[in-house]
Design an enzyme around this catalytic site. Structure first.
Site: not given
Ligand code: URA
Length: 250
Positions: A102
């Protein structure tokens, strides 16, 4: 490919620097000095020597990148900076991040041009282990930890696969905003955040520490990267290419 382009791709220098080297007669192609930067070469067959050093074309590249928060895991984006923007000086058009973190997540991201390796790392049948450091907004109970470890409903067709939970440090057991290490073997959208949300908690900081055998090199500051070492790459490939029983985790 043009000789000057080939040398630039191997990071011998900028386009104008490599043109200079060629014009000065410091580059040979199959034993003959070549003074034309436009000379077409076959990088798989021709023997290129630059300033006495025989070059070999590495068509596959593998980088360990410490993703900072604030950039997106894409090759291009109209609004945000991308993880690939951090590797501009590599001057490669074919590299991409393996999977997505993310925008606000930090940590280990592999950047490569090896589609097959990427496919294997992300394949849902390979169950590659990914370990995340998650800071939580609230305390978490033993019962909630158990539900996370056993697998729970995050709004997908199936419940999540079993996961491993550990406290980051002993002091986190009593913290009001504890840090946990969560190891999962899937890669659903926002998966870690959704798993903690499913037990009424909230992730306020997230960092990926490892993927399979590959662990983030803590000497890399956010935004920095380096090539994988031969041992890292061999170990990773060993895991991904070994035949094994389905259902095992890597
Ligand atoms: N899980 C999440 O919630 N975000 C990420 O970036 C990776 C795994």
């Amino acid at each position: 490919m043009r000789l000057d382009k080939y040398l630039t791709q191997l990071n011998i220098g900028s386009r104008s620097q490599v043109k200079d080297l060629i014009k000065k007669g410091l580059v040979t192609v199959n034993g003959q000095t070549e003074k034309s930067p436009e000379r077409k070469i076959d990088e798989m067959i021709d023997v290129i020597i630059c300033q006495g050093q025989t070059l070999s074309y590495q068509d596959k590249v593998y980088y360990m990148f410490h993703k900072p928060a604030g950039c997106v895991s894409a090759t291009e984006d109209r609004r945000d900076i991308t993880v690939i923007d951090f590797l501009k000086k590599e001057n490669r058009k074919d590299i991409f991040p393996v999977g997505r973190l993310d925008k606000d997540t930090e940590g280990l991201l592999i950047i490569t041009n090896d589609g097959d390796l990427a496919h294997r790392l992300l394949s849902p049948v390979k169950h590659v282990e990914k370990c995340y450091l998650a800071r939580l907004a609230h305390k978490i109970t033993q019962d909630e930890i158990l539900r996370i470890e056993q697998g729970l409903d995050i709004g997908e067709e199936k419940t999540t696969r079993p996961a491993r939970f550990a406290w980051h440090t002993e002091a986190d057991r009593d913290s009001d905003t504890p840090e946990a290490l969560l190891t999962i073997t899937e890669g659903k959208y926002h998966q870690v955040k959704r798993m903690f949300r499913a037990v009424g908690n909230e992730v306020t900081y997230l960092k990926r520490l490892s993927m399979g055998s590959l662990t983030l090199d803590e000497r890399l500051k956010p935004g920095e990267y380096r090539p994988l070492t031969d041992i890292e790459l061999e170990t990773l490939k060993g895991e991904l290419y070994a035949s094994r029983k389905t259902g095992d985790s890597i």
